[in-house]
Every structure is written in structure tokens, then in C-alpha cells.
Design an enzyme around this catalytic site. Structure first.
Site, PDB file in Angstrom:
ATOM      1  N   SER A   1      -6.553  82.675 -44.453  1.00  0.00           N
ATOM      2  CA  SER A   1      -6.169  81.772 -43.608  1.00  0.00           C
ATOM      3  C   SER A   1      -7.294  80.697 -42.813  1.00  0.00           C
ATOM      4  CB  SER A   1      -6.942  83.104 -42.042  1.00  0.00           C
ATOM      5  OG  SER A   1      -7.606  82.574 -41.174  1.00  0.00           O
TER       6      SER A   1
ATOM      7  N   LYS B   1     -11.521  80.768 -37.699  1.00  0.00           N
ATOM      8  CA  LYS B   1     -10.594  79.494 -37.143  1.00  0.00           C
ATOM      9  C   LYS B   1     -10.753  78.393 -36.557  1.00  0.00           C
ATOM     10  CE  LYS B   1      -7.508  82.725 -37.719  1.00  0.00           C
ATOM     11  NZ  LYS B   1      -8.188  83.860 -38.193  1.00  0.00           N
TER      12      LYS B   1
END
Lengths: 210, 210
Positions: A115, A152
Site C-alpha cells: 500500500s 499510512k
DNA sequence: TATTATAGAGAACGAATGTTCTGAATTCAA
DNA sequence: TTGAATTCAGAACATTCGTTCTCTATAATA
């Protein structure tokens, strides 16, 4: 001012230490260095201690000194070749010092998933996380979402804080994460390191092969 | 099956090792553990070896074993987190150990350019290069082309060896490099590390900010 | 209580250790 | 060519090393 070329001895010892994780005794150092006399080995050790490559641990044993883990840094990979003749003092770097500022608050996490691939953070990498319960938007953070750690980018808009992935190509698979109640920050990203996966050994390559 | 509670001895030793970076001799272990008899110290060491907390290094000295660096994650931290109770949190100083096998033949190079971005190798990264004058196709190598260091993938076809970039998006800017005469290999890529660039400090963020 | 395993102490020993001393061989500048 | 460092070797020594052996306490168990 060191007439004795200590670097070859040091190199052998560094390689030995990388294998065995221990500085051997004078007797074994003599064998490692192919020195017949322990007295001479002792002499070399003294030099290495003077240069802070070794130091005495309690019990008059030896352990690596402050400079033992220094690694030489070459020029930029696209810059010119290193000047062989000019005795330029090579730049030295301790990887651990370079990467970690606060050892007691630093934790390593293996990366799973892709990701964050647009930031060059790949599956299998080890990210270095400095513990902190807060962070600023734009920072890469390790957050706890649904009882799982996730790496993230912290973002914020009028609705509050949320988490963004960084994978343009598969952005639909990684929609922004908005916490149901609170967003728990575990720490923030300060760096990473990666061990290259060894390519499948290809035998029978004469010439250039290793 | 261990009637002797070994954990307190192990704990003292772990603390000692964290300070001194060395496993002491039986005599000094006796002092550390407040054990009067070296024979009994020796016994405890045997147990620790059986449990893989210690092991013998060459020369019958001791060094940390595979389980020596296990740390129990405190119950407060765990709280339903996806983590086992006992986790191996490697000593931070061992990043260097993890990455480098042959210190004497290892050199660090700062990366310039984005020709290897598809492998997650970004500008500003430090690549770890192990010296070698040969390599196999498929390996990432540091080669010398036109008197410049360049990091590329070694490839081979019927015409011989050549170098490939790994940047799909800008592949036209990085055509394969075919050496005019000979291809000089400086070493091969074994890993990298990266320090996150600090985002521009944004002040006055109450709440989540650090 | 008697038995037995565990926890600890003490002595002993050969081998290895760190260190020092003396003395050659080699190098190198004066 | 002389002389001084430097580089290496060998011997020697007190200390510490890992290890083993025998011998008590202590605790648990039967």
C-alpha cells in the site's frame, strides 16, 4: 602516523565478528591474522584500541569499539569514479547511528502489503518506527486500525484526521481510512532498511558469473 | 521441566549485556549473579545453553544464543494487539549485522536519480554494495560505465551482457546500456537503507500534533 | 520420618589467557 | 654504512579460564 597498515587486520577481524559475533582471544587472533607471536598480535590490538576500533570490556576481554562498525561511503552512484591516487579521506558512516536517534523509543516493523509502494516502501522491508502517540498531517505513521498495525500517511481535512495509502496504480484497493471513533497513532516512520532477496542461483554462467 | 528459575539469572545477564555488549566469564558471572561457586554458575550457564539463550563461540567462550534477545511485550502494550506475547525485538545495533555479511568488502553508495525506482530504490537512499568483479544476470549490480558508477540490473542476451534500468514509467529515458568494450562490475547490491526526509514542520496543530 | 531431587558451596586442575621481556630480522632515512 | 624504527618471533609468568569432582544444605515428596 600509523606505519603499520592496520586496515587488513581490521578487515579480517570485522569479517570474523560479522560471522561469530565475538572478538576472539589473542591466541585465536594470531591464527586469524597468521601472526606467529602472540606478543605481536597484542601489539596490533593495542593499535586498534588506540584508534577506537576495539576497547576493553570488563575482565580485560575485548569488544568492538566506537569505530568498529563504521562503513565507508562511496561517491554518488552517478558521480565520477573515486580518485584512486589522491588520498581522499573516505567518508565513514555507522548505519545504526545514521538511522536511529532515540534507540529506546525505536521499534522495527516488517512491512506487509504494497500500500505504500509509491514511497518506495515494499513488502519485506523493515521500517523504523519512533514511538509517539501524535503526529502531523503529511507524516508517514504506524497507526492501529481494527486491532492491526498499518503504515499510512496521516492526512486531515475538515472532517478530521484520516489515513491515506500511497499506491497510485491500485488506489481503489486502498481507499482512505477514516477511524470510526479515534485514530490511534503508534509511532512515526523515520526510515527503513531492506535486504535484497537473493536471485535464484543461476549456475553455468561462465565469464561474468560469480 | 526447569525447576530452577532461570529467568532472573537471564534477566541480569541481559541487562549486563545491554551495558557491556559482552557475555562475561564464569567468574564474573558468579559475581553478577551473587553465586559463590563457579561450579554452580557453570550449571546455570548449561541450562541457559540448553534453552538457546546462550551458545558457545569459538574458543569455548559464550555469546548470546538465538533466543537471547527475546523481549516480552508488556501486557499493557499488548491489549488485544496483533502481536504475540514474546516477540523478538532485535537490538537496534544489529541492523548493521542484519544487513552486512562481509564488512571488509562492503561499501555504501548514496543513490542519485530514479532509474531503479521500480525496485523501490529512490534518490537519496543508501545502497549497500558488496565488492565483486563478477555477477549473474538478474542481479542488481554497481557497474562502472564511462567512468561513472551506475546501479542497474545485469542482463544478458545473444549479443552479450548489458545493463537495464528499472523505471517503467520513464523507460525511454533509460535505455539499456551496452558497453562499448568491456563491462566493469564493481560489486553487487545486497540491500539498502533510507532515512525518511522530515516533512516541513507544521506548527500549531493542536490535538494530534507532536 | 525417610527418601530423593534440587540448590549451592568448595577445592582442584590443566589449559588458555593477557601481558611483558628479550632478541632477531627487516626497512628506511641519514 | 651506520643507526634507529619498525616488524615479527619466542619464551616466560602470574592470572584467569572452563570444567569436573566431592560434599553439604534445603526443599519436596512419599
Amino acid at each position: 602516523m600509523q606505519p603499520l597498515d592496520i586496515s587488513s587486520y581490521l578487515g579480517r577481524l570485522q569479517d570474523y565478528y560479522a560471522r561469530e559475533k565475538i572478538i576472539p582471544s589473542t591466541t585465536q587472533l594470531s591464527m586469524l591474522w597468521n601472526v606467529k607471536a602472540r606478543s605481536w598480535t597484542h601489539q596490533i590490538v593495542q593499535r586498534l584500541k588506540e584508534e577506537n576500533f576495539l576497547e576493553n570490556a570488563p575482565g580485560s576481554r575485548l569488544r568492538p569499539g566506537p569505530r568498529f562498525f563504521e562503513r565507508t561511503v562511496g561517491p554518488g552512484v552517478r558521480a565520477g569514479r573515486p580518485q584512486q591516487t589522491a588520498d581522499v579521506q573516505p567518508e565513514l558512516l555507522r548505519i545504526d547511528d545514521y538511522l536511529i536517534e532515540k534507540p529506546s523509543q525505536t521499534i522495527l516493523f516488517p512491512v506487509k502489503g504494497d500500500s505504500m509502494i509509491d514511497l518506495g516502501i515494499l513488502e519485506g522491508d523493515m521500517v523504523i518506527i519512533e514511538r509517539s502517540s501524535s503526529a502531523s498531517p503529511g507524516e508517514v505513521v504506524l497507526a492501529i486500525v481494527d486491532n492491526e498495525f498499518t503504515l499510512k500517511v496521516l492526512a486531515r481535512d475538515k472532517e478530521g484526521y484520516y489515513l491515506e495509502a500511497r499506491n497510485e496504480a491500485r488506489s481503489k484497493e486502498y481507499p482512505p481510512i477514516r477511524p470510526q471513533q479515534k485514530l490511534e497513532i503508534y509511532g512515526f516512520y523515520v526510515g527503513l532498511f531492506r535486504k535484497a532477496q537473493v536471485p535464484a542461483p543461476r549456475l553455468h554462467h561462465p565469464g561474468l558469473d560469480r
